[in-house]
Design an enzyme around this catalytic site. Structure first.
Site, mmCIF file in Angstrom:
data_model
loop_
_atom_site.group_PDB
_atom_site.id
_atom_site.type_symbol
_atom_site.label_atom_id
_atom_site.label_comp_id
_atom_site.label_asym_id
_atom_site.label_seq_id
_atom_site.Cartn_x
_atom_site.Cartn_y
_atom_site.Cartn_z
ATOM 1 N N GLU A 11 0.863 -1.191 0.000
ATOM 2 C CA GLU A 11 0.000 0.000 0.000
ATOM 3 C C GLU A 11 0.895 1.236 0.000
ATOM 4 O OE1 GLU A 11 -3.373 0.956 -0.101
ATOM 5 O OE2 GLU A 11 -2.378 2.898 0.005
ATOM 6 N N ASP A 32 -8.328 1.320 -7.683
ATOM 7 C CA ASP A 32 -8.832 2.599 -8.189
ATOM 8 C C ASP A 32 -9.211 2.438 -9.668
ATOM 9 O OD1 ASP A 32 -8.354 3.839 -5.727
ATOM 10 O OD2 ASP A 32 -6.256 4.184 -6.237
ATOM 11 N N GLU A 59 -12.443 -3.634 3.277
ATOM 12 C CA GLU A 59 -13.170 -2.470 3.810
ATOM 13 C C GLU A 59 -14.134 -1.915 2.748
ATOM 14 O OE1 GLU A 59 -9.863 -2.752 4.546
ATOM 15 O OE2 GLU A 59 -9.809 -2.608 6.739
HETATM 16 N N1 SAM Z 1 -8.159 -2.959 -1.234
HETATM 17 C C1 SAM Z 1 -8.741 -2.061 -0.249
HETATM 18 C C2 SAM Z 1 -10.194 -2.357 -0.066
HETATM 19 O O1 SAM Z 1 -10.761 -3.080 -0.906
HETATM 20 O O2 SAM Z 1 -10.777 -1.914 0.937
HETATM 21 C C3 SAM Z 1 -8.509 -0.583 -0.637
HETATM 22 C C4 SAM Z 1 -9.182 -0.117 -1.890
HETATM 23 S S1 SAM Z 1 -8.824 1.589 -2.293
HETATM 24 C C5 SAM Z 1 -10.031 1.994 -3.455
HETATM 25 C C6 SAM Z 1 -7.393 1.400 -3.316
HETATM 26 C C7 SAM Z 1 -6.086 1.446 -2.529
HETATM 27 O O3 SAM Z 1 -5.031 1.107 -3.410
HETATM 28 C C8 SAM Z 1 -5.763 2.819 -1.975
HETATM 29 O O4 SAM Z 1 -5.493 2.704 -0.580
HETATM 30 C C9 SAM Z 1 -4.543 3.267 -2.750
HETATM 31 O O5 SAM Z 1 -3.653 4.062 -1.986
HETATM 32 C C10 SAM Z 1 -3.930 1.944 -3.134
HETATM 33 N N2 SAM Z 1 -3.130 1.978 -4.365
HETATM 34 C C11 SAM Z 1 -3.526 2.431 -5.575
HETATM 35 N N3 SAM Z 1 -2.544 2.321 -6.482
HETATM 36 C C12 SAM Z 1 -1.494 1.767 -5.824
HETATM 37 C C13 SAM Z 1 -0.181 1.418 -6.205
HETATM 38 N N4 SAM Z 1 0.258 1.626 -7.460
HETATM 39 N N5 SAM Z 1 0.641 0.879 -5.278
HETATM 40 C C14 SAM Z 1 0.211 0.687 -3.995
HETATM 41 N N6 SAM Z 1 -1.013 1.008 -3.568
HETATM 42 C C15 SAM Z 1 -1.860 1.535 -4.469
#
Ligand code: SAM
Length: 215
Positions: free
Chosen positions: A69, A118, A192
């Site tokens: 993350e 995302d 989450e």
């Molecule tokens: N997987 C979790 C959930 O389902 O509750 C979080 C989903 S949230 C929409 C997407 C997460 O991916 C964010 O916390 C963001 O910071 C992280 N993220 C996005 N691109 C990333 C990358 N290239 N490397 C690491 N983390 C990343």
């Protein structure tokens, strides 16, 4: 995931090197040393607050997990759960997933989890989606032959895009559900975001795809 900035998070992450690997490049090609066993390694890119990866590590002690993350203010919640649960089979990396090439070598990983990534809905941001072809190549270059990606999302557009991207890349579709919570799939561990969206009545999409063994 947007959260209040926590200026102390970076320092706390550094106080637990047994859980948050500080120099992950040092383990490239020898991640078994980080866990002191030969169990397979599954990673989650975009772990968020860690509910899924902590749940998986508790449920599957014979699998090693790495949660990745990039936001320190978010991964700190995963660290808090890990401190509480004292799981020997879970490590965390506070890095951007696009840097994975410096951290994992071929055969280091058996499986990649992508949960509620995302969506980057604008066409011009396609390359940022974690299921874009350059990411699929990145995962392939660090996975064992026949490795798998398991992907969940509430976003229909991202799911359809990802199925196309997986197929164009040559990945084999092993499992697909267009409504996970009303399917017969067993053992689902919620994230989450999954809890939030499903409580609003939104459908959850899920698939498992497998890399072909290249001769
Ligand atoms: N997987 C979790 C959930 O389902 O509750 C979080 C989903 S949230 C929409 C997407 C997460 O991916 C964010 O916390 C963001 O910071 C992280 N993220 C996005 N691109 C990333 C990358 N290239 N490397 C690491 N983390 C990343």
């Amino acid at each position: 995931m947007r959260l209040r900035h926590k200026p102390w998070a970076k320092e706390k992450l550094m106080q637990y090197p047994q859980y948050v690997i500080q120099n992950p490049e040092d383990y490239k090609g020898e991640w078994t040393k980080a866990f002191s066993n030969e169990n397979p390694i599954h990673i989650e890119v975009g772990t968020g607050k860690g509910k899924f990866i902590v749940g998986m590590a508790k449920a599957n002690p014979n699998v090693n997990y790495i949660g990745i993350e990039m936001q320190d203010s978010v991964i700190i919640s995963a660290l808090d759960q890990l401190i509480e649960a004292e799981l020997p089979n879970l490590k965390l990396l506070n890095i951007d997933g696009s840097n994975l090439r410096n951290i994992f070598a071929k055969d280091d990983i058996e499986r990649v989890y992508l949960n509620f990534s995302d969506p980057w809905p604008k066409n011009r941001h396609e390359k940022r989606r974690l299921t874009y072809k350059t990411f699929l190549k990145l995962y392939e270059d660090m996975m064992e032959d026949g490795g798998e990606i398991h992907f969940k999302t509430d976003n229909q557009g991202l799911f359809e895009y990802s199925l196309r991207s997986f197929s164009e890349y040559g990945l084999l579709l092993k499992f697909v559900s267009l409504d996970l919570h009303n399917s017969e799939f067993e053992g689902n561990i919620m994230t989450e975001y999954e809890e939030k969206f499903s409580s609003r009545g939104q459908r959850i999409y899920r698939c498992e795809v497998k890399y072909q063994i290249r001769g």
